[in-house]
Design a protein around this motif. Sequence first.
Motif, PDB file in Angstrom:
ATOM      1  N   ASN A  38       0.866  -1.180   0.000  1.00 39.32           N
ATOM      2  CA  ASN A  38       0.000   0.000   0.000  1.00 39.32           C
ATOM      3  C   ASN A  38       0.905   1.233   0.000  1.00 39.32           C
ATOM      4  O   ASN A  38       1.728   1.387   0.916  1.00 39.32           O
TER       5      ASN A  38
ATOM      6  N   LEU B 222       0.899   3.522   3.187  1.00 38.99           N
ATOM      7  CA  LEU B 222       1.528   2.910   4.364  1.00 38.99           C
ATOM      8  C   LEU B 222       3.030   2.737   4.147  1.00 38.99           C
ATOM      9  O   LEU B 222       3.826   2.936   5.075  1.00 38.99           O
TER      10      LEU B 222
ATOM     11  N   ASP C  82       4.458   6.073   4.873  1.00 35.38           N
ATOM     12  CA  ASP C  82       4.536   6.296   6.328  1.00 35.38           C
ATOM     13  C   ASP C  82       5.747   5.568   6.917  1.00 35.38           C
ATOM     14  O   ASP C  82       6.458   6.108   7.769  1.00 35.38           O
ATOM     15  N   HIS C  83       5.938   4.337   6.486  1.00 35.22           N
ATOM     16  CA  HIS C  83       7.066   3.559   7.017  1.00 35.22           C
ATOM     17  C   HIS C  83       8.408   4.205   6.656  1.00 35.22           C
ATOM     18  O   HIS C  83       9.336   4.202   7.459  1.00 35.22           O
TER      19      HIS C  83
ATOM     20  N   HIS D 128       0.448   7.311  12.284  1.00 32.23           N
ATOM     21  CA  HIS D 128       0.549   6.218  11.304  1.00 32.23           C
ATOM     22  C   HIS D 128      -0.231   4.976  11.751  1.00 32.23           C
ATOM     23  O   HIS D 128      -0.919   4.352  10.944  1.00 32.23           O
TER      24      HIS D 128
ATOM     25  N   ARG E 269      -3.857   5.384  11.084  1.00 30.68           N
ATOM     26  CA  ARG E 269      -4.132   5.296   9.655  1.00 30.68           C
ATOM     27  C   ARG E 269      -4.092   3.823   9.209  1.00 30.68           C
ATOM     28  O   ARG E 269      -4.960   3.366   8.474  1.00 30.68           O
ATOM     29  N   GLU E 270      -3.096   3.106   9.676  1.00 23.88           N
ATOM     30  CA  GLU E 270      -2.953   1.700   9.285  1.00 23.88           C
ATOM     31  C   GLU E 270      -4.155   0.886   9.772  1.00 23.88           C
ATOM     32  O   GLU E 270      -4.704   0.064   9.034  1.00 23.88           O
ATOM     33  N   GLU E 271      -4.576   1.154  11.007  1.00 20.56           N
ATOM     34  CA  GLU E 271      -5.735   0.433  11.560  1.00 20.56           C
ATOM     35  C   GLU E 271      -7.006   0.741  10.766  1.00 20.56           C
ATOM     36  O   GLU E 271      -7.826  -0.146  10.539  1.00 20.56           O
TER      37      GLU E 271
ATOM     38  N   HIS F 168      -3.393  -6.857  15.983  1.00 22.04           N
ATOM     39  CA  HIS F 168      -2.504  -5.838  15.435  1.00 22.04           C
ATOM     40  C   HIS F 168      -2.605  -4.541  16.255  1.00 22.04           C
ATOM     41  O   HIS F 168      -1.601  -3.916  16.588  1.00 22.04           O
TER      42      HIS F 168
ATOM     43  N   HIS G  82       0.306  -2.477  18.270  1.00 23.30           N
ATOM     44  CA  HIS G  82       0.509  -1.038  18.105  1.00 23.30           C
ATOM     45  C   HIS G  82       0.484  -0.334  19.459  1.00 23.30           C
ATOM     46  O   HIS G  82       1.321   0.527  19.741  1.00 23.30           O
TER      47      HIS G  82
ATOM     48  N   ASP H 291       2.939  -6.378   9.962  1.00 20.57           N
ATOM     49  CA  ASP H 291       2.345  -5.576   8.887  1.00 20.57           C
ATOM     50  C   ASP H 291       2.202  -6.390   7.596  1.00 20.57           C
ATOM     51  O   ASP H 291       1.187  -6.304   6.916  1.00 20.57           O
TER      52      ASP H 291
END
Length: 145
Positions: A14, A17, A20-21, A58, A61-63, A77, A81, A123
Motif C-alpha cells: 500500500n 503505508l 509512512d514507514h 501512522h 491510519r494503518e488500523e 494488530h 501497536h 504488517d
Amino acid sequence: MTWIAWDASYSVGNALLDSDHRILFDLLCQLHDATETGQSRDVVGNVIRVLAEYTEYHFRREEEIMAAAQCPTLEGHRREHAELELRVRDLRDRYCAGEWTVLGEDVVALLKKWLTDHILVTDKSYRPWVERASGDGPGTAVAAG
Ligand SMILES: [Fe+2]
C-alpha cells in the motif's frame, strides 16, 4: 551508509503505508544520528517527540485501512501497536522530563528492531487483504463471508 533505510523488501503493498514507514525510518535515523553525534537535548527531544507523534498518527491510519479491508487480524494488530506506542511515549516522556540517559545507543537500536520486526512480520500479514481492498494487488485474500 544509512543506519536504516526503507527498501522494497519492507513493502506492505500500500503506497500510503509504505510512505509512512519510510517517514518513520527517516525519523528513527534522525534520532540515531542526533544521539550519535551528541546533539543538544532540545534537538534530540524534538526528534523523539515527532517520532512518537508520527508513530501514533501512522498506527491509526494503518488500523483504519485494515478495518476498511476487513482484515481479520486487526484486533491483535491493534494490541501490538498499543504496546509499541506505549514504549515510544514512555521514552519521550522520560527524556523530556530530564532522564537524558534513556535514549542510549542500545535503546535506539531496540526501537529499530521493534519497528522493522513489526513491519516485516505483523504488517506484512495484512498485505493480501489491503491489496485486495485497494484493487491493485494480486487479490489472493479469501473473501470474508
Ligand atoms: Fe502495524
